[in-house]
Design an enzyme around this catalytic site. Structure first.
Site, short mmCIF file in Angstrom:
data_model
loop_
_atom_site.label_atom_id
_atom_site.label_comp_id
_atom_site.label_asym_id
_atom_site.label_seq_id
_atom_site.Cartn_x
_atom_site.Cartn_y
_atom_site.Cartn_z
N TYR A 200 0.80 -1.23 0.00
CA TYR A 200 0.00 0.00 0.00
C TYR A 200 0.84 1.28 0.00
CZ TYR A 200 -3.37 3.34 2.16
OH TYR A 200 -4.17 4.42 2.46
N LYS A 204 1.04 5.29 -2.20
CA LYS A 204 0.73 6.55 -1.54
C LYS A 204 1.93 7.49 -1.57
CE LYS A 204 -3.54 5.74 -0.47
NZ LYS A 204 -4.61 6.52 -1.11
#
Length: 350
Positions: A200, A204
């Site tokens: 993840y 980001k």
């Protein structure tokens, strides 16, 4: 000593409290940078969680709101909820079902919103779609790594590309139009790597780099508005919002698969409701901030990882807070590393 314990020391608390309170009271910036009443806002990931909370609060402030998500049934429920919070009966609302990981779908979203908005491009576009599938790097299937990048980076990238292509088209006739805003939702893990977020966090972090690059590049277009040459109809501002832990169904789903060592690392982190995150995000936009964090730990992570990114407001709060966190990281980083080391020593690599 944990992050919370170190930054919970009385001296650190006093410094942090003064700095954050000063910024929160608007001593370093204005509160008039993000007018929304009567303007049209497009939000992806708007049928639940932070996106739904944002759409609801923007409706309360008088905006026309279009939300985008995949599932039509969730969109239908969300748009009725958002409508019920409208400030005025003249406000308009739209829900679009689309797959934001497709470049063609993002162009369709913009075209459909523009058509619905009386052939005018939306004034504010918020790339908020995303999801987290935490896990250790080697334990996570390659397909999940790929889909996390698609959902959390490429969906925002495609929306930014389609939106800016629409907004930045040169115009011969110049009218006075309020600045437009393109907002990207990233995460506080964009600033600090955390074991168990490898599927993840890279996406980001890539969003932060994209926002930094776009912010500088847009000076070319914004500067041209003051020239006699063809230029965009309005200036465009880029913002990056980086929440921490949000108490939501998504967070509950994360915890069902999250590695135990990740839970240990974030055990002392402050948690916020969807409404609290939405409120903090909108306050940052009203101040005119570029990188917006939503709670004290996020603020600390942001100022310690700014690099060449612009400082918010006059910059003095960020500089002073950065000095505090620079010292704090001498203790925080080894503490985080040791927690991961000790887990492996005690449990093996399973």
């Amino acid at each position: 000593m944990t992050v919370t314990e170190l930054l919970g020391h009385p001296i650190a608390i006093g410094l942090v409290a003064v700095l954050i309170a000063s910024a929160a009271m608007g001593l370093f910036s204005s509160n008039k940078h993000f007018p929304v009443e009567g303007r049209t806002v497009l939000i992806t990931g708007g049928s639940s969680g932070m996106g739904k909370a944002l759409a609801t609060k923007l409706a309360q402030q008088g905006a026309n709101v279009c939300i985008v998500a995949r599932t039509q049934s969730k969109l239908d429920q969300a748009i009725e909820h958002i409508k019920s919070h409208a400030k005025s009966p003249t406000q308009r609302f739209l829900a679009i079902s689309a797959d934001c990981t497709s470049p063609d779908e993002n162009m369709r979203i913009l075209a459909q919103t523009t058509s619905w908005n009386n052939s005018q491009a939306p004034d504010i576009v918020w790339a908020n779609a995303g999801s987290s599938s935490p896990g250790l790097f080697l334990d996570t299937p390659l397909e999940t790594h790929r889909s996390q990048m698609d959902t959390n980076y490429w969906a925002s990238f495609y929306l930014a590309h389609a939106t800016l292509k629409l907004w930045l088209a040169p115009q011969q006739k110049k009218e006075v139009i309020k600045p437009r805003h393109f907002i990207i939702t990233s995460s506080s893990v964009a600033f600090v790597g955390v074991a168990g977020y490898t599927p993840y966090a890279p996406a980001k972090a890539a969003l932060k780099s994209l926002a930094d690059s776009l912010r500088m590049e847009l000076n070319l277009y914004n500067g041209s508005i003051n020239s006699s040459k063809p230029s965009p109809a309005a200036a465009t501002n880029i913002h990056l919002v980086c929440p921490g832990t949000i108490l939501s169904p998504g967070y509950e789903a994360e915890n069902r698969t999250k590695h135990p060592v990740t839970k240990i690392l974030e055990s002392g982190d402050p948690k916020q409701s969807e409404d609290e995150v939405a409120d903090a995000s909108l306050r940052g936009l009203q101040r005119g901030d570029y990188v917006i964090t939503t709670q004290w730990l996020g603020h600390a992570m942001r100022v310690s990882a700014l690099g060449g990114s612009p400082r918010n407001g006059w910059g003095i709060v960020d500089v002073l807070f950065g000095w505090v966190t620079a010292v704090a990281w001498l203790f925080i980083a080894p503490d985080m590393e040791s927690k991961v080391w000790n887990w492996g020593k005690e449990h093996g690599c399973a």
